[in-house]
Design a protein around this motif. Structure first.
Motif, PDB file in Angstrom:
ATOM      1  N   SER A  24       0.827  -1.215   0.000  1.00  0.00           N
ATOM      2  CA  SER A  24       0.000   0.000   0.000  1.00  0.00           C
ATOM      3  C   SER A  24       0.859   1.262   0.000  1.00  0.00           C
ATOM      4  O   SER A  24       0.362   2.350   0.258  1.00  0.00           O
ATOM      5  CB  SER A  24      -0.907   0.014   1.232  1.00  0.00           C
ATOM      6  N   SER A  25       2.143   1.112  -0.253  1.00  0.00           N
ATOM      7  CA  SER A  25       3.106   2.224  -0.286  1.00  0.00           C
ATOM      8  C   SER A  25       3.344   2.867   1.073  1.00  0.00           C
ATOM      9  O   SER A  25       3.566   4.078   1.182  1.00  0.00           O
ATOM     10  CB  SER A  25       2.696   3.279  -1.317  1.00  0.00           C
ATOM     11  N   LEU A  26       3.310   2.063   2.126  1.00  0.00           N
ATOM     12  CA  LEU A  26       3.759   2.501   3.445  1.00  0.00           C
ATOM     13  C   LEU A  26       5.045   1.726   3.725  1.00  0.00           C
ATOM     14  O   LEU A  26       5.052   0.499   3.706  1.00  0.00           O
ATOM     15  CB  LEU A  26       2.741   2.213   4.545  1.00  0.00           C
ATOM     16  N   TYR A  27       6.111   2.465   3.943  1.00  0.00           N
ATOM     17  CA  TYR A  27       7.422   1.844   4.095  1.00  0.00           C
ATOM     18  C   TYR A  27       7.900   1.961   5.533  1.00  0.00           C
ATOM     19  O   TYR A  27       7.809   3.028   6.144  1.00  0.00           O
ATOM     20  CB  TYR A  27       8.418   2.495   3.139  1.00  0.00           C
ATOM     21  N   VAL A  28       8.400   0.859   6.043  1.00  0.00           N
ATOM     22  CA  VAL A  28       8.920   0.786   7.399  1.00  0.00           C
ATOM     23  C   VAL A  28      10.366   0.325   7.289  1.00  0.00           C
ATOM     24  O   VAL A  28      10.631  -0.806   6.890  1.00  0.00           O
ATOM     25  CB  VAL A  28       8.095  -0.192   8.258  1.00  0.00           C
ATOM     26  N   GLN A  29      11.291   1.230   7.617  1.00  0.00           N
ATOM     27  CA  GLN A  29      12.710   0.933   7.474  1.00  0.00           C
ATOM     28  C   GLN A  29      13.391   0.964   8.830  1.00  0.00           C
ATOM     29  O   GLN A  29      13.198   1.907   9.602  1.00  0.00           O
ATOM     30  CB  GLN A  29      13.393   1.990   6.603  1.00  0.00           C
ATOM     31  N   PRO A  58      -4.802  15.663   4.211  1.00  0.00           N
ATOM     32  CA  PRO A  58      -5.632  14.484   4.522  1.00  0.00           C
ATOM     33  C   PRO A  58      -4.742  13.292   4.876  1.00  0.00           C
ATOM     34  O   PRO A  58      -3.775  13.018   4.182  1.00  0.00           O
ATOM     35  CB  PRO A  58      -6.386  14.228   3.219  1.00  0.00           C
ATOM     36  N   HIS A  59      -5.094  12.651   5.951  1.00  0.00           N
ATOM     37  CA  HIS A  59      -4.288  11.521   6.409  1.00  0.00           C
ATOM     38  C   HIS A  59      -4.478  10.346   5.459  1.00  0.00           C
ATOM     39  O   HIS A  59      -5.584   9.968   5.131  1.00  0.00           O
ATOM     40  CB  HIS A  59      -4.700  11.106   7.822  1.00  0.00           C
ATOM     41  N   ARG A  60      -3.371   9.799   5.017  1.00  0.00           N
ATOM     42  CA  ARG A  60      -3.397   8.609   4.179  1.00  0.00           C
ATOM     43  C   ARG A  60      -2.863   7.440   4.991  1.00  0.00           C
ATOM     44  O   ARG A  60      -2.083   7.627   5.905  1.00  0.00           O
ATOM     45  CB  ARG A  60      -2.504   8.800   2.949  1.00  0.00           C
ATOM     46  N   LEU A  61      -3.273   6.285   4.621  1.00  0.00           N
ATOM     47  CA  LEU A  61      -2.692   5.048   5.148  1.00  0.00           C
ATOM     48  C   LEU A  61      -2.809   4.901   6.663  1.00  0.00           C
ATOM     49  O   LEU A  61      -1.972   4.263   7.296  1.00  0.00           O
ATOM     50  CB  LEU A  61      -1.225   4.935   4.711  1.00  0.00           C
ATOM     51  N   ILE A  62      -3.849   5.486   7.245  1.00  0.00           N
ATOM     52  CA  ILE A  62      -4.050   5.389   8.698  1.00  0.00           C
ATOM     53  C   ILE A  62      -4.096   3.936   9.142  1.00  0.00           C
ATOM     54  O   ILE A  62      -3.439   3.548  10.107  1.00  0.00           O
ATOM     55  CB  ILE A  62      -5.335   6.126   9.141  1.00  0.00           C
ATOM     56  N   LYS A  66      -1.515   2.016  11.694  1.00  0.00           N
ATOM     57  CA  LYS A  66      -2.033   1.313  12.877  1.00  0.00           C
ATOM     58  C   LYS A  66      -1.665  -0.168  12.841  1.00  0.00           C
ATOM     59  O   LYS A  66      -1.351  -0.758  13.875  1.00  0.00           O
ATOM     60  CB  LYS A  66      -3.546   1.497  12.986  1.00  0.00           C
ATOM     61  N   ASP A  67      -1.690  -0.768  11.651  1.00  0.00           N
ATOM     62  CA  ASP A  67      -1.309  -2.174  11.521  1.00  0.00           C
ATOM     63  C   ASP A  67       0.137  -2.373  11.969  1.00  0.00           C
ATOM     64  O   ASP A  67       0.445  -3.302  12.714  1.00  0.00           O
ATOM     65  CB  ASP A  67      -1.495  -2.639  10.074  1.00  0.00           C
ATOM     66  N   VAL A  68       1.019  -1.500  11.527  1.00  0.00           N
ATOM     67  CA  VAL A  68       2.425  -1.592  11.927  1.00  0.00           C
ATOM     68  C   VAL A  68       2.543  -1.453  13.440  1.00  0.00           C
ATOM     69  O   VAL A  68       3.200  -2.259  14.110  1.00  0.00           O
ATOM     70  CB  VAL A  68       3.284  -0.531  11.204  1.00  0.00           C
ATOM     71  N   LEU A  69       1.897  -0.434  14.001  1.00  0.00           N
ATOM     72  CA  LEU A  69       2.007  -0.181  15.435  1.00  0.00           C
ATOM     73  C   LEU A  69       1.419  -1.328  16.255  1.00  0.00           C
ATOM     74  O   LEU A  69       1.968  -1.695  17.294  1.00  0.00           O
ATOM     75  CB  LEU A  69       1.332   1.141  15.794  1.00  0.00           C
ATOM     76  N   LYS A  70       0.317  -1.888  15.793  1.00  0.00           N
ATOM     77  CA  LYS A  70      -0.296  -3.016  16.507  1.00  0.00           C
ATOM     78  C   LYS A  70       0.605  -4.238  16.519  1.00  0.00           C
ATOM     79  O   LYS A  70       0.483  -5.098  17.382  1.00  0.00           O
ATOM     80  CB  LYS A  70      -1.643  -3.369  15.871  1.00  0.00           C
ATOM     81  N   ASN A  71       1.513  -4.310  15.569  1.00  0.00           N
ATOM     82  CA  ASN A  71       2.397  -5.464  15.466  1.00  0.00           C
ATOM     83  C   ASN A  71       3.778  -5.242  16.072  1.00  0.00           C
ATOM     84  O   ASN A  71       4.676  -6.055  15.875  1.00  0.00           O
ATOM     85  CB  ASN A  71       2.507  -5.895  13.999  1.00  0.00           C
ATOM     86  N   PHE A 115      -3.641   5.388  22.850  1.00  0.00           N
ATOM     87  CA  PHE A 115      -2.862   5.972  21.768  1.00  0.00           C
ATOM     88  C   PHE A 115      -3.498   5.666  20.411  1.00  0.00           C
ATOM     89  O   PHE A 115      -3.683   6.556  19.584  1.00  0.00           O
ATOM     90  CB  PHE A 115      -1.420   5.456  21.806  1.00  0.00           C
ATOM     91  N   ILE A 116      -3.841   4.406  20.174  1.00  0.00           N
ATOM     92  CA  ILE A 116      -4.434   4.008  18.886  1.00  0.00           C
ATOM     93  C   ILE A 116      -5.756   4.719  18.654  1.00  0.00           C
ATOM     94  O   ILE A 116      -6.067   5.116  17.530  1.00  0.00           O
ATOM     95  CB  ILE A 116      -4.602   2.470  18.820  1.00  0.00           C
ATOM     96  N   SER A 117      -6.522   4.938  19.713  1.00  0.00           N
ATOM     97  CA  SER A 117      -7.805   5.643  19.539  1.00  0.00           C
ATOM     98  C   SER A 117      -7.594   7.117  19.199  1.00  0.00           C
ATOM     99  O   SER A 117      -8.437   7.741  18.559  1.00  0.00           O
ATOM    100  CB  SER A 117      -8.684   5.498  20.783  1.00  0.00           C
ATOM    101  N   LYS A 118      -6.460   7.678  19.582  1.00  0.00           N
ATOM    102  CA  LYS A 118      -6.164   9.088  19.310  1.00  0.00           C
ATOM    103  C   LYS A 118      -5.420   9.298  17.995  1.00  0.00           C
ATOM    104  O   LYS A 118      -5.390  10.414  17.482  1.00  0.00           O
ATOM    105  CB  LYS A 118      -5.329   9.683  20.446  1.00  0.00           C
ATOM    106  N   TYR A 119      -4.796   8.234  17.469  1.00  0.00           N
ATOM    107  CA  TYR A 119      -4.006   8.373  16.251  1.00  0.00           C
ATOM    108  C   TYR A 119      -4.923   8.457  15.029  1.00  0.00           C
ATOM    109  O   TYR A 119      -5.817   7.648  14.891  1.00  0.00           O
ATOM    110  CB  TYR A 119      -3.037   7.202  16.079  1.00  0.00           C
ATOM    111  N   PRO A 120      -4.747   9.398  14.111  1.00  0.00           N
ATOM    112  CA  PRO A 120      -3.719  10.426  14.052  1.00  0.00           C
ATOM    113  C   PRO A 120      -4.179  11.802  14.524  1.00  0.00           C
ATOM    114  O   PRO A 120      -3.363  12.680  14.762  1.00  0.00           O
ATOM    115  CB  PRO A 120      -3.384  10.476  12.562  1.00  0.00           C
ATOM    116  N   ASN A 121      -5.471  12.013  14.624  1.00  0.00           N
ATOM    117  CA  ASN A 121      -6.009  13.368  14.808  1.00  0.00           C
ATOM    118  C   ASN A 121      -5.647  14.042  16.119  1.00  0.00           C
ATOM    119  O   ASN A 121      -5.573  15.264  16.175  1.00  0.00           O
ATOM    120  CB  ASN A 121      -7.525  13.360  14.637  1.00  0.00           C
TER     121      ASN A 121
END
Length: 133
Positions: A24-29, A58-62, A66-71, A115-121
């Motif tokens: 989805s074009s979200l990169y984690v390095q 506008p926030h993209r890829l929220i 969240k998927d990355v952070l949850k993992n 934190f997850i409930s507040k991310y990103p706004n």
């Protein structure tokens, strides 16, 4: 000016999670090799360059962020840095002692679910979130 999203953890993020989100074009390095960081991993979360379209409206890829952070297993630190730099490498080269660099920011301790409930706004830039599981 660019925004940079970092997650600092004692654990590693599963390659399957990283690859899934790259689709989805979200990169984690893992950029730990660019800084002096003891017994932790420093992950940069971006669209391939900076995180402007992820961090500001506008926030993209929220859901992907969240998927990355949850993992991320266990406790971790999260920060969105509003920087004058236009790329992550110069920012990290200037701040090799990353722990010292992070100590300059306001710190907020928060549990993961809040934190997850507040991310990103409701997440503030230049604030180090110490996320507890």
């Amino acid at each position: 000016m660019c925004y940079f999203i970092f997650a600092e953890t004692s654990n590693t993020i599963n390659e399957e999670v990283i690859e899934r989100n790259e689709q989805s074009s979200l990169y984690v390095q893992n950029l730990s090799y660019l800084v002096e960081i003891k017994d932790k991993n420093l992950y940069h979360i971006s669209n391939g360059h900076c995180a402007c379209d992820i961090a500001v409206s506008p926030h993209r890829l929220i859901d992907n962020v969240k998927d990355v952070l949850k993992n991320i297993e266990g406790n971790f630190n999260f920060i969105i840095i509003d920087s004058e730099k236009d790329d992550v490498e110069p920012l990290l080269e200037e701040n090799k002692d990353f722990e010292s660099f992070l100590s300059k920011f306001e710190t907020v301790e928060i549990n993961f679910n809040e934190f997850i409930s507040k991310y990103p706004n409701q997440i503030k830039f230049d604030t180090l979130y110490k996320i507890k599981r």
